[in-house]
Write an enzyme that holds these catalytic residues in place. Structure first.
Site, mmCIF file in Angstrom:
data_model
loop_
_atom_site.group_PDB
_atom_site.id
_atom_site.type_symbol
_atom_site.label_atom_id
_atom_site.label_comp_id
_atom_site.label_asym_id
_atom_site.label_seq_id
_atom_site.Cartn_x
_atom_site.Cartn_y
_atom_site.Cartn_z
ATOM 1 N N CYS A 1 0.739 -1.121 -0.206
ATOM 2 C CA CYS A 1 -0.090 0.083 -0.087
ATOM 3 C C CYS A 1 1.007 1.280 0.049
ATOM 4 O O CYS A 1 1.591 1.392 -1.023
ATOM 5 C CB CYS A 1 -0.894 0.027 1.210
ATOM 6 S SG CYS A 1 -2.498 0.651 0.720
ATOM 7 N N HIS B 1 -3.568 -5.222 0.387
ATOM 8 C CA HIS B 1 -3.076 -5.853 1.385
ATOM 9 C C HIS B 1 -3.057 -7.173 1.539
ATOM 10 O O HIS B 1 -4.226 -7.869 2.143
ATOM 11 C CB HIS B 1 -3.717 -5.179 2.678
ATOM 12 C CG HIS B 1 -3.549 -3.770 3.018
ATOM 13 N ND1 HIS B 1 -2.505 -3.496 4.073
ATOM 14 C CD2 HIS B 1 -4.139 -2.686 2.687
ATOM 15 C CE1 HIS B 1 -2.803 -1.787 4.098
ATOM 16 N NE2 HIS B 1 -3.683 -1.577 3.090
ATOM 17 N N GLU C 1 -1.670 -9.363 3.393
ATOM 18 C CA GLU C 1 -1.279 -9.941 4.557
ATOM 19 C C GLU C 1 -2.867 -10.352 5.114
ATOM 20 O O GLU C 1 -3.030 -11.203 6.021
ATOM 21 C CB GLU C 1 -0.727 -8.905 5.638
ATOM 22 C CG GLU C 1 -1.372 -7.481 6.138
ATOM 23 C CD GLU C 1 -1.246 -6.468 4.941
ATOM 24 O OE1 GLU C 1 -0.995 -6.505 3.874
ATOM 25 O OE2 GLU C 1 -1.419 -5.284 5.327
HETATM 26 N N1 GLN Z 1 -2.055 6.649 2.733
HETATM 27 C C1 GLN Z 1 -2.291 5.816 1.472
HETATM 28 C C2 GLN Z 1 -3.650 6.002 1.042
HETATM 29 O O1 GLN Z 1 -4.529 6.315 1.518
HETATM 30 C C3 GLN Z 1 -1.868 4.413 1.857
HETATM 31 C C4 GLN Z 1 -2.942 3.927 2.728
HETATM 32 C C5 GLN Z 1 -2.250 2.496 3.247
HETATM 33 O O2 GLN Z 1 -1.293 2.154 3.567
HETATM 34 N N2 GLN Z 1 -3.155 1.671 3.579
HETATM 35 O O3 GLN Z 1 -3.614 5.610 -0.341
#
Ligand code: GLN
Length: 544
Positions: free
Chosen positions: A384, A510, A512
């Protein structure tokens, strides 16, 4: 099997952090392994509608389900143990309960009645508990009540349990109370008084515990069990000790040895059998007998707290077992990383994961870390925000766009290689408004991703507002970083890779969240494998 759903409530006494979630998940595992379709639900007594707006320092990781619910991290344990997806129905907070009661009131559904905690709030709690049971998908629903009995905010939940036990009748609903039996080293003794008091507190609300699970650092001797049984109205066989374990994955076996599943099934008037834990125990044996080890750096900004990256740490345990190696995860605080200390802090690592996150703090350190792994050919997984940092680093240092940034960090940057998603531009509320839950992703043939997943279409869970800005895709790809996973409906870039690097993968989602004991996540498995290869090559060079 059963015709009516049976309910098990898990309450906690004395202190928080006794591991109710792990006990609930372990019991569920034992029941599932005897053929009972089991699910677990968590009721959280705080007023936030969901934990999505809570800081990880405050509440640990926010876990995301396929249907896009932002939930308590205990749901992660439920999925990792049971290998069955959870949903919004598996996590309910006081905020959500009140929100729906107030919405009903505004619609006029209470027909002029005064709306009160009892019966309206308790009815809503009872409905939420029974939604899972009424779906027909489960034989047994385990409901974990967050917090500690005696807390003001837990009262409506305990009252709802009292009513439900009464409504559902004997053998259809039971209460397991988890308490602490502390060891006083000065006296050299285990003490039962806190448990007695906590059971008494529960009784003041009209709820009798059927089973006591006692967290303890020492074995509970039989005279102490007898004493607890006598004072707490519980049969001796229903006093279960939960002793500190070296891994949470040992707890189902520890509960089995203590006969927790047998007592539960007897009280629910259900047949008990020997649970089939073959696959589980195979995993445990691989986990406990590693043939080698790798050290992975986790670059993040919440590294002081284990719970902030819970699912990532667990995914490494699953992937380690799959590769039969021990994965040491070394936390590195991104805020203190810079081009002067980066070599010292990272060069001994066999793989580097740049963590998810929000906001500006620590991001320059993350970008430095990506530069280092890219140049040193160290295996890299960016998740992310970690993937977004990889795109920024590549744009700055390879494309020469020195001011490239994410508009999350610098709204007026000239080169917004990471930008707010179109659908996010009109969003003003923070709660529940990110791009959430499972989305499709089409994989590019011959990419690392396609090989790792062994398919060309995957579904992964998201939680973000920003994205790879497709205006820069052509430029970035021409320079060598490839977009190897694309959302088929929107064209959003979900995966980037650098094919000339041995193992460099950034994912907007994600992975995970979907790693379980039964299904270790392929991306983590492959990342650990790449780290192992890197470590072996490094050792060969140093020995030559
Ligand atoms: N802050 C970033 C976004 O909103 C990444 C979010 C995250 O790592 N879950 O796109």
């Amino acid at each position: 099997m059963t015709t009516t759903t049976k309910y098990i409530f898990v309450t906690g006494g004395v202190t928080s952090s006794l591991g109710k979630g792990i006990i609930a998940a372990s019991l569920a595992k034992l029941l599932q392994a005897q053929g009972y379709r089991t699910t677990i639900q968590k009721l959280d007594p705080y007023i936030n509608v969901d934990p999505g707006t809570l800081n990880p320092y405050e509440h640990g990781e926010c876990y995301v389900t396929d249907d896009g619910a932002e939930t308590d991290l205990d749901l992660g344990h439920y999925e990792r143990f049971l290998n069955v997806p959870t949903s919004q129905a598996n996590n309910v907070t006081t905020g959500r309960i009140y929100q729906s009661v107030i919405e009903k009131e505004r619609r006029g559904e209470f027909l002029g009645k005064t709306v009160q905690v009892i019966p309206h709030i308790t009815d809503e709690i009872k409905n939420r508990v029974q939604i899972l049971g009424n779906s027909g998908d489960y034989d047994i629903v385990i409901t974990e009540i967050g917090g500690t009995v005696g807390d003001i905010e837990s009262l409506p939940y305990v009252e709802a349990v009292r009513q439900l036990k009464w409504d559902l009748g004997e053998h259809n609903a039971i209460v397991i109370h988890l308490t602490l039996v502390p060891f006083l080293s000065a006296a050299g003794e285990l003490k039962t008084k806190p448990t007695q008091h906590s059971v008494k507190t529960l009784m003041e609300s009209g709820v009798m515990a059927d089973i006591l699970v006692c967290r303890t650092e020492h074995e509970l001797p039989s005279d102490l069990r007898r004493k607890l049984a006598l004072f707490c109205n519980v049969r001796e066989e229903a006093i279960i000790q939960s002793i500190d374990a070296s891994t949470i994955y040992d707890v189902p076996n520890l509960m089995l040895e203590q006969g927790l599943d047998k007592v539960v099934l007897k009280k629910l008037d259900l047949q008990s059998d020997t649970p089939d834990l073959t696959q589980w125990n195979e995993f445990l044996s691989r986990h406990k007998n590693p043939k080698g080890e790798v050290t992975i750096g986790l670059i993040g900004k919440y590294v002081e707290l284990q719970d902030s990256y819970k699912s990532i740490l667990e995914a490494f345990i699953h992937a380690g077992a799959a590769n039969e190696v021990k994965v040491n995860v070394e936390s590195v605080h991104s805020e203190y990383l810079n081009d002067e200390n980066i070599k010292l802090k990272l060069s001994h690592l066999d793989g580097i994961l740049v963590a998810p996150g929000f906001g500006e703090r620590g991001i320059e350190g993350k970008i430095e870390a990506v530069k280092f792994v890219r140049e040193q050919n160290i295996p890299f997984l960016g998740i992310c925000l970690g993937m977004q940092m990889a795109v920024i680093e590549y744009s700055r240092n390879i494309l020469g766009l020195t001011d490239a940034n994410s508009t999350e960090m610098e709204e007026s940057t000239n080169n917004p290689v990471i930008d707010l998603m179109e659908a996010q531009k009109s969003v003003t509320h923070k709660g529940g408004t990110m791009r959430l839950g499972a989305w499709d992703c089409k994989l590019e043939q011959d990419s690392i991703a396609a090989k790792v997943y062994d398919t060309d279409k995957i579904e992964e869970r998201h939680r973000h507002r920003y994205e790879f800005n497709s205006d820069y895709r052509e430029q970035i790809e021409a320079a060598g970083m490839k977009a190897t996973g694309i959302n088929p409906e929107t064209g959003l870039v979900e995966i980037v890779e650098i094919p000339t690097h041995p193992w460099f993968v950034g994912v907007q989602y994600h992975p995970e969240y979907k790693s379980t004991v039964a299904n270790p996540h392929p991306l983590f498995v492959a990342f650990v494998k790449a780290a192992l290869k890197y470590s072996k090559a490094k050792n060969n060079v140093s020995m030559a």
